[in-house]
Enzyme design. Structure first.
Site, PDB file in Angstrom:
ATOM      1  N   LYS A  58      13.907  46.503  -6.992  1.00 33.94           N
ATOM      2  CA  LYS A  58      14.863  45.825  -7.886  1.00 33.94           C
ATOM      3  C   LYS A  58      14.805  46.437  -9.285  1.00 33.94           C
ATOM      4  O   LYS A  58      15.825  46.724  -9.894  1.00 33.94           O
ATOM      5  CB  LYS A  58      14.525  44.327  -7.966  1.00 33.94           C
ATOM      6  N   ASN A  59      13.584  46.626  -9.775  1.00 32.01           N
ATOM      7  CA  ASN A  59      13.455  47.073 -11.168  1.00 32.01           C
ATOM      8  C   ASN A  59      13.825  48.541 -11.355  1.00 32.01           C
ATOM      9  O   ASN A  59      13.869  49.025 -12.481  1.00 32.01           O
ATOM     10  CB  ASN A  59      12.040  46.793 -11.693  1.00 32.01           C
ATOM     11  N   CYS A  73      13.919  32.526 -21.927  1.00 37.63           N
ATOM     12  CA  CYS A  73      14.022  32.565 -20.471  1.00 37.63           C
ATOM     13  C   CYS A  73      12.841  31.907 -19.814  1.00 37.63           C
ATOM     14  O   CYS A  73      11.945  31.420 -20.468  1.00 37.63           O
ATOM     15  CB  CYS A  73      14.199  34.001 -20.016  1.00 37.63           C
ATOM     16  N   ARG A 116      11.986  36.172 -24.518  1.00 42.93           N
ATOM     17  CA  ARG A 116      12.060  37.603 -24.154  1.00 42.93           C
ATOM     18  C   ARG A 116      12.937  38.296 -25.184  1.00 42.93           C
ATOM     19  O   ARG A 116      14.109  38.556 -24.942  1.00 42.93           O
ATOM     20  CB  ARG A 116      12.585  37.769 -22.734  1.00 42.93           C
ATOM     21  N   ASP A 122       4.104  40.940 -12.529  1.00 42.54           N
ATOM     22  CA  ASP A 122       4.963  40.364 -11.486  1.00 42.54           C
ATOM     23  C   ASP A 122       4.194  40.054 -10.197  1.00 42.54           C
ATOM     24  O   ASP A 122       4.666  39.258  -9.372  1.00 42.54           O
ATOM     25  CB  ASP A 122       6.127  41.318 -11.162  1.00 42.54           C
ATOM     26  N   ARG A 173      17.139  36.614  -6.282  1.00 44.67           N
ATOM     27  CA  ARG A 173      17.323  37.636  -7.318  1.00 44.67           C
ATOM     28  C   ARG A 173      16.541  38.901  -6.979  1.00 44.67           C
ATOM     29  O   ARG A 173      16.915  39.997  -7.399  1.00 44.67           O
ATOM     30  CB  ARG A 173      16.821  37.121  -8.672  1.00 44.67           C
TER      31      ARG A 173
HETATM   32  C1  UD1 Z   1      10.404  44.546 -16.853  1.00 48.14           C
HETATM   33  C2  UD1 Z   1      10.630  44.089 -15.441  1.00 48.14           C
HETATM   34  C3  UD1 Z   1       9.892  42.774 -15.187  1.00 48.14           C
HETATM   35  C4  UD1 Z   1       8.428  42.931 -15.536  1.00 48.14           C
HETATM   36  C5  UD1 Z   1       8.258  43.487 -16.948  1.00 48.14           C
HETATM   37  C6  UD1 Z   1       6.815  43.782 -17.304  1.00 48.14           C
HETATM   38  C7  UD1 Z   1      12.812  44.967 -14.966  1.00 48.14           C
HETATM   39  C8  UD1 Z   1      14.231  44.669 -14.652  1.00 48.14           C
HETATM   40  N1  UD1 Z   1      12.042  43.899 -15.231  1.00 48.14           N
HETATM   41  O1  UD1 Z   1      10.952  43.520 -17.704  1.00 48.14           O
HETATM   42  O2  UD1 Z   1      10.038  42.451 -13.814  1.00 48.14           O
HETATM   43  O3  UD1 Z   1       7.799  41.673 -15.470  1.00 48.14           O
HETATM   44  O4  UD1 Z   1       9.014  44.696 -17.095  1.00 48.14           O
HETATM   45  O5  UD1 Z   1       6.273  44.685 -16.400  1.00 48.14           O
HETATM   46  O6  UD1 Z   1      12.374  46.098 -14.927  1.00 48.14           O
HETATM   47  N2  UD1 Z   1       9.114  42.487 -25.656  1.00 48.14           N
HETATM   48  C9  UD1 Z   1       9.354  42.269 -26.993  1.00 48.14           C
HETATM   49  N3  UD1 Z   1      10.456  42.844 -27.567  1.00 48.14           N
HETATM   50  C10 UD1 Z   1      11.317  43.642 -26.860  1.00 48.14           C
HETATM   51  C11 UD1 Z   1      11.052  43.877 -25.491  1.00 48.14           C
HETATM   52  C12 UD1 Z   1       9.947  43.277 -24.905  1.00 48.14           C
HETATM   53  O7  UD1 Z   1       8.603  41.538 -27.649  1.00 48.14           O
HETATM   54  O8  UD1 Z   1      12.292  44.125 -27.438  1.00 48.14           O
HETATM   55  C13 UD1 Z   1       7.952  41.846 -25.001  1.00 48.14           C
HETATM   56  C14 UD1 Z   1       8.410  40.808 -23.954  1.00 48.14           C
HETATM   57  O9  UD1 Z   1       8.681  39.565 -24.563  1.00 48.14           O
HETATM   58  C15 UD1 Z   1       7.224  40.743 -23.041  1.00 48.14           C
HETATM   59  C16 UD1 Z   1       6.686  42.167 -23.073  1.00 48.14           C
HETATM   60  O10 UD1 Z   1       7.251  42.782 -24.234  1.00 48.14           O
HETATM   61  O11 UD1 Z   1       6.246  39.865 -23.557  1.00 48.14           O
HETATM   62  C17 UD1 Z   1       7.044  42.981 -21.832  1.00 48.14           C
HETATM   63  O12 UD1 Z   1       8.418  43.103 -21.736  1.00 48.14           O
HETATM   64  P1  UD1 Z   1       9.119  44.382 -21.083  1.00 48.14           P
HETATM   65  O13 UD1 Z   1       8.114  45.408 -20.677  1.00 48.14           O
HETATM   66  O14 UD1 Z   1      10.214  44.774 -21.991  1.00 48.14           O
HETATM   67  O15 UD1 Z   1       9.722  43.728 -19.779  1.00 48.14           O
HETATM   68  P2  UD1 Z   1      11.188  43.813 -19.251  1.00 48.14           P
HETATM   69  O16 UD1 Z   1      11.694  45.197 -19.402  1.00 48.14           O
HETATM   70  O17 UD1 Z   1      11.979  42.674 -19.782  1.00 48.14           O
END
Ligand code: UD1
Length: 417
Positions: free
Chosen positions: A22-23, A116, A121, A306, A398
């Protein structure tokens, strides 16, 4: 609303084919926005998040079909650069379209993704990186507008956290920007490598994916390619947890064992035997699992956040007490209250969950709070005495393609009603 009904206590056996990640598929679909011609992507799982991405592509003006796990996308006629609220809200990952739309159209409008199920997030890292690449950003009435009238340009970007989504968004935006972009402290997840492989096959120049420094030489434009999505490592961990908690032996086909090393070591510590060969990965669980030493979620190649709920569910029936520390998301343990309804003994204090293994779980009605938390309930219910009815299963859909029929083929007494 449909529900999953599980009569627990059945041993699993046989083989299960793991679907595409998915990711990976979500950023790959976003990447097709940058391509001219028809992109063909094989091994796409049929998931509601994939459908949400297809709807976004169609809204933007792309021609898109999904048949037999293959998606074709033709983005030649893109005429829109705004993702409406209704489509943004379907899926948090819609934000991943931002870099690609901006790269293709020179502007993009999305609505604010907001909080969320796993806690806040934010997308501050995405926004500040796109600004460094030359985008002007303004916010009003819940809309975030990005404008790059002169086009995007390369930049040095230091991420304060190795965010998966921000790394992907930067790679997408930089792929066709003028000049060179270097991402320092980039995320190293296998899905980043898959995105880079796709883009490079389309003519992009992305180097260093899978390391913490990714360099992107902006290309004039991208063509299309045919690509096969990597296997879903979290779906693999989910079926492994299902086998582990039921004392079963199953074989996973279409897996990438190299992506599972941190996950495998926790299963092995719990007493499972894992064998990987050309045919797949076979897991053989003991009658009852043993406790494991503290599991700490971390960025790749650490133990994935995850997979935390799945391992937590399986340890709820192990001998002894285990601890899971969640280091990525602030509010990941909401599903724990639902697991407790099945008789699990778990105490959560902030980012720490203490799991005191019980000898018996017992069926109860329970409700999915989020995708992986929902899968954790399925894992626990497979080993619980009696009939568990799980509601709000749209969360599970999902991220899991035909989980009910896959588990049923493995011998579980499970159905969707
Ligand atoms: C992706 C994965 C999700 C997985 C996560 C961490 C996809 C579609 N989803 O989510 O399944 O759980 O990686 O491995 O690939 N953060 C900030 N600011 C930002 C972006 C992130 O503070 O602009 C923080 C988030 O709140 C969170 C952490 O960074 O605490 C990790 O987020 P991130 O690695 O960005 O996860 P996703 O890309 O949303």
């Amino acid at each position: 609303m449909s529900k999953i009904v599980i009569n627990g206590g059945k041993r699993l056996f046989g083989e299960v084919k793991i679907h595409g990640a998915k990711n990976s598929v979500l950023p790959l679909l976003a990447a097709t926005v940058l391509c001219r011609g028809t992109s063909i992507i094989h091994n796409c799982p049929e998931l509601s998040d994939v459908n949400a991405s297809i709807n976004i592509l169609r809204h933007l003006g792309c021609e898109c079909t999904l048949k037999n796990n293959t998606i074709t996308v033709n983005s030649n006629a893109i005429q829109c650069s705004q993702i409406p609220d209704s489509l943004m809200l379907k899926m948090r990952s819609s934000v991943i379209f931002l870099g690609a739309i901006l790269g293709r159209c020179g502007n993009a409008v999305i609505s604010s993704p907001g909080g969320c199920e796993l806690g806040p997030r934010p997308i501050d890292l995405h926004i500040s990186a796109l600004m460094r690449l030359g985008a002007q950003v303004s916010e009003c009435h819940g809309l975030i507008k990005f404008n790059a009238p002169q086009g995007l340009h390369g930049a040095q970007i230091h991420l304060s956290f190795a965010s998966v989504g921000a790394t992907e968004n930067i790679i997408l935006a930089a792929a066709t920007a003028r000049g060179v972009t270097v991402i320092h402290n980039a995320a190293k997840e296998p899905e980043i490598c898959d995105l880079a492989a796709f883009l490079n096959a389309c003519g992009a120049c992305v180097y260093g994916a899978g390391t913490d420094t990714v360099t992107i030489y902006g290309a004039d434009g991208l063509k299309c390619c045919t690509h096969t999505v990597i296997p879903d490592r979290i779906a693999a961990a989910s079926y492994m947890a299902a086998a582990a908690i039921t004392g079963s032996e199953i074989t996973l086909k279409n897996v990438a064992p190299a992506h599972l090393t941190a996950i495998n070591s926790v299963f092995e510590e719990a007493g499972c035997k894992i064998k990987c060969n050309g045919k797949g990965l076979t897991i053989k669980a003991p009658q009852r699992l043993s406790r494991v030493s503290t599991v700490r979620t971390a960025i790749y190649p650490g133990f994935p956040t995850d997979a935390g709920p799945l391992v937590l569910a399986m340890l709820s029936k192990a001998y002894g007490t285990s601890v899971i520390v969640e280091n990525i998301f602030e509010n990941r343990f909401r599903y724990v209250d639902e697991l407790k309804r099945l008789g699990a003994h778990i105490k959560v204090e902030g980012k720490v969950a203490i799991i005191e293994g019980v000898s018996t779980l017992s069926a109860a009605p329970c409700k999915c709070t989020d995708l992986r938390g929902g899968a954790a309930l399925v894992v626990a219910a497979l080993a619980a005495e009696g009939t568990t009815i799980i509601s709000d299963i749209h969360h599970i859909k999902r991220g899991y393609e035909s989980i009910v029929s896959r588990l049923s083929l493995l011998g579980a007494d499970i159905k969707e009603v």
